[in-house]
Design an enzyme around this catalytic site. Structure first.
Site, PDB file in Angstrom:
ATOM      1  N   HIS A  95     -63.924  50.727  -9.796  1.00 44.36           N
ATOM      2  CA  HIS A  95     -62.642  50.711  -9.075  1.00 44.36           C
ATOM      3  C   HIS A  95     -62.773  50.497  -7.572  1.00 44.36           C
ATOM      4  O   HIS A  95     -61.804  50.119  -6.917  1.00 44.36           O
ATOM      5  CB  HIS A  95     -61.912  52.038  -9.332  1.00 44.36           C
TER       6      HIS A  95
ATOM      7  N   TYR B 257     -47.677  60.738  -9.431  1.00 42.64           N
ATOM      8  CA  TYR B 257     -48.274  59.618  -8.711  1.00 42.64           C
ATOM      9  C   TYR B 257     -47.944  58.325  -9.447  1.00 42.64           C
ATOM     10  O   TYR B 257     -48.181  58.205 -10.651  1.00 42.64           O
ATOM     11  CB  TYR B 257     -49.791  59.808  -8.650  1.00 42.64           C
TER      12      TYR B 257
ATOM     13  N   THR C 214     -53.247  50.000  -1.980  1.00 43.74           N
ATOM     14  CA  THR C 214     -52.189  50.696  -2.715  1.00 43.74           C
ATOM     15  C   THR C 214     -51.507  51.731  -1.832  1.00 43.74           C
ATOM     16  O   THR C 214     -52.022  52.137  -0.793  1.00 43.74           O
ATOM     17  CB  THR C 214     -52.754  51.411  -3.956  1.00 43.74           C
TER      18      THR C 214
END
Length: 780
Positions: free
Chosen positions: A471, A584, A597
């Site tokens: 990630h 979230y 993000t």
């Protein structure tokens, strides 16, 4: 050692008769082709750098302006500002050659002025975000400023065909919100989670922070926002990802699935070869910057910075912090099969191997029936271990010798291909098969995925595929774009027998086994294997296939599909846990340069009021519809604010980082940054590439992907709105928590979606005319 001899291209010895030189033609030819390919890439990067530097102007327009300057000068007319004659004064003489030189220099100055004027005009235009907040519902009117803005942006962004990075210099910087605005938004977001006493206490802490240390911390962030390209991204990568010491498996890496309604071939080698070929073609598009940047509404570019590290990238463990290593080029991939590692070359005489040639190589691996060396089968468990422990083992046992060479081969590979010896299955009548499909991609058995690599492509023995991705280097939409590209062409890659199309032109180079000496670190590998086995046994995953309805009905209700689903998740979680929780939802900030993000907080005052109304039998249906519309409006405003750089959490995160650097303690920031996200959600985007024609191939869409739970007592939920009547939910939770259950939560989601549908159907029956529409908003 045999592996050392194999790595030497030539050798020489001094004899009585002179020099005796032996060399390997094949290896030297490989070196030569690698150098040629490297220089071609350098020239291509230089050419693209010039093209991107002057975008949106054309490089070819320089010759037009030069011709005009020559024509004006030699016909007796003056160039603008008499620039030619002014330059001619500073040249050695007034001959024809020097006059031509002066004309060209004048044209170059004028051309550069026009280029940079166009570029900075586009940058100023892209700073405008008013279009985000205007309704796109049928019948709504667009304001005059936005109409004019659209016209000018459309002209500039379509003036020239862009390369992948053409818009990078025109994208605005991420704006820095004021502390006061962030405090106001934060307090509003936590109101439904706190009782009156705790909310009053939080108000006091926020006010004290804003009036005291917050001002000082903000000044440092203002300075950083002026100096750096993006005031968030580098700290986000460093402190959220690279400094994390938890295992990447489950905690960080995410996965993506196959197009489960299609079965292109049952031959593992053929599917693997075609997918590898398409991935390498995608890499070539990135390297040559021929991949088109994603454009919102066909004219507003998203930042393409994250694509640079899609291939040839690995996360290298460190004792305190990891680092991302990206190799400029790689001429091989690494294949993992039955615990054995192979280096597979992907070039021959300067060209990428064709799918049929790659299939020959992969079939050779499948037929090998090789036996893993001691410790080799469980070796990848080290990449799923605690990062500091893996770093210590890496420094001790993999810093030299054959282990170092083989580890570098893996880390420098374009990507890793895992040929699993078990099937990935799907059957609507047996949902547990799809659950197992997701588990195999999320973590596998703990040691058949190289979790440090940019991504591992997983191919089952029945031809199904998926991926597991690290990630740190990029967010899920980048892998989603790549995966869509694969599916768009994969359907055409097989013949009637299920093999790849075509016939090999030559015998491709056979894969070679990687050599290891793992005896000294067997205890570490065993310890890592036990830890990762415990980790994956603690995680449960449920993939819900919702086929009752999809975005078609949601649009009929005139509600954004994303807001609709988020409200359903709020209702489902309240019924599951008996309370509201900090939620979230990931949104992108790629409208800005190097944006990644931001967090949307779907649990709002309006959503909580609607959920309570759904649980209150005395509330009328019309009241519930009205409250849901208000909740969706508020959610869309929060999503729009997040995309436009007016979010809450990234600003608070950066303020917290500054406070730690200054060694200043803030009770407010300490409490905010320690709040658990018990419901962590994300929408998987699709439709990012025009290559996927869903009208022609409606089943050619991935089932999406997912990730592990963020909190030990919470849920991780990823969803993809796959069609007019199809939604996939990937729900994860810890089995060790008594309060969470993925099966129960999936049933609550299904029931929540059913209840909302019934509510709207009753409302439409009672009110045949459509209610006042609300904005569809922007979504990822």
């Amino acid at each position: 050692m045999a592996e050392a001899h194999a790595a030497v291209a030539f050798s020489f010895a001094i004899t009585h008769e002179g020099f005796d030189i032996n060399y390997d033609h094949e290896v030297l030819n490989l070196v030569w082709n690698s150098g040629v390919r490297s220089w071609k890439k350098r020239l291509a990067r230089a050419r693209n750098g010039v093209r991107n530097g002057v975008y949106p102007a054309h490089i070819q327009s320089l010759w037009l302006i030069s011709a005009i300057a020559l024509g004006l000068h030699f016909t007796g007319y003056q160039a603008p500002f008499n620039l030619t004659n002014r330059l001619l004064v500073h040249l050695p003489s007034n001959t024809i050659n020097w006059q031509v030189t002066a004309c060209f220099l004048a044209a170059l100055v004028i051309w550069l002025s026009i280029c940079f004027t166009m570029r900075y005009t586009l940058k100023l235009l892209l700073m405008y975000k008013g279009w985000m907040y205007e309704s796109r519902a049928p019948g709504s009117r667009v304001s005059l400023p936005t109409m004019l803005w659209v016209a000018v942006v459309r002209v500039l962004s379509s003036w020239n065909k862009p390369g992948l990075y053409s818009f990078q210099g025109s994208l605005p910087r991420l704006p820095l919100p004021s502390v006061g605005d962030t405090m106001t938004r934060y307090l509003r977001s936590v109101r439904p989670l706190l009782d009156d006493d705790n909310y009053a206490r939080m108000e006091r802490l926020a006010k004290e922070f804003e009036q005291s240390i917050g001002k000082k911390l903000q000044w440092y962030l203002i300075l950083k926002s002026w100096w750096s390209t993006n005031y968030v991204s580098d700290w986000w990568e460093e402190y959220v990802y690279l400094r994390g010491r938890s295992p990447l498996c489950v905690n960080s890496n995410f996965y993506g699935t196959d197009a489960i309604f299609m079965n292109l071939t049952n031959k593992q080698a053929a599917r693997a070869a075609n997918v590898v070929s398409l991935l390498l073609n995608f890499r070539r598009l990135i390297e040559h910057q021929e991949l088109q940047p994603i454009m919102v509404q066909g004219m507003i570019p998203l930042c393409s910075w994250q694509y640079e590290r899609t291939f040839n990238t690995a996360r290298v463990p460190g004792l305190e912090t990891d680092r991302i290593v990206h190799y400029k080029d790689s001429n091989h991939i690494v294949v993992l099969h039955k615990g054995c590692y192979y280096k597979m070359l992907i070039y021959h005489k300067g060209r990428i191997l064709r799918p049929c040639e790659l299939q020959v190589q992969i079939e050779e691996i499948l037929k090998a029936n090789a036996t893993p060396l001691d410790g080799e089968e469980h070796l990848a468990a080290l990449t799923a271990w605690n990062r500091s422990k893996w770093a210590e083992a890496r420094n001790t046992f993999f810093s030299r010798g054959v282990n170092h060479v083989s580890l570098r081969t893996i880390e420098s590979a374009a990507f890793v291909l895992s040929l699993d010896d078990e099937p990935f299955e799907f059957d609507l009548a047996r949902p547990e098969l799809l659950d197992n499909f997701g588990k195999k991609l999320l973590h596998g058995n703990g040691y058949n995925r190289w979790f440090d690599k940019c991504f591992t492509v997983c191919v089952a023995n029945n031809g199904r595929v998926g991926f597991n991705a690290e990630h740190t280097w990029a967010d899920a939409p980048v892998l989603g774009h790549l995966w869509e590209y694969i599916f768009g062409d994969d359907i055409y890659g097989y013949d009637e027998s299920g093999d790849t199309k075509g016939t090999p032109d030559f015998q491709p180079p056979m894969p070679t086994r990687l050599s290891w000496d793992l005896t000294p670190c067997l205890s570490k590998i065993d310890e890592a294997t036990m830890d990762v086995t415990k980790l994956i046994n603690e995680v449960n995953l449920r993939i819900l296939v919702h086929q009752e309805y999809g975005k078609g009905f949601m649009k009929k209700c005139r509600i954004s599909p994303d807001a609709y689903i988020q409200m359903a998740l709020q209702l489902a979680y309240y019924r599951d846990a008996g309370r509201f929780s900090l939620t979230y939802e990931a949104s992108m900030t790629r409208l800005f340069r190097e944006g990644r993000t931001e967090t949307v907080r779907p649990c709002t005052i309006e959503s909580a009021a609607w959920v309570k109304a759904m649980q209150n039998q005395s509330t009328t249906n019309d009241e519930r519809v009205k409250m849901l519309q208000a909740a969706c409006d508020r959610h869309q405003l929060g999503y729009q604010d997040a995309m436009c750089g007016r979010g809450i959490d990234r600003h608070l995160f950066c303020l917290y980082v500054v406070s730690k650097y200054l060694e200043v303690d803030s009770p407010f920031l300490n409490e905010v940054l320690s709040e658990p996200w018990r419901l962590s959600t994300s929408q998987t985007p699709h439709g990012q590439t025009p290559k996927m024609d869903l009208k022609k191939h409606p089943n050619c869409i991935s089932a999406g992907g997912g990730f592990g739970p963020v909190a030990d007592d919470g849920y991780g939920v990823s969803y993809i709105i796959a069609g007019e009547n199809l939604i996939f939910f990937h729900i994860s939770a810890k089995t060790t928590c008594q309060q969470t259950d993925v099966q129960r939560f999936s049933e609550n989601i299904s029931q929540a979606l059913a209840d909302i549908r019934s509510m709207f159907e009753q409302h439409m029956k009672d009110h045949p005319k459509p209610a006042k529409s609300i904005t569809n908003g922007a979504s990822t």
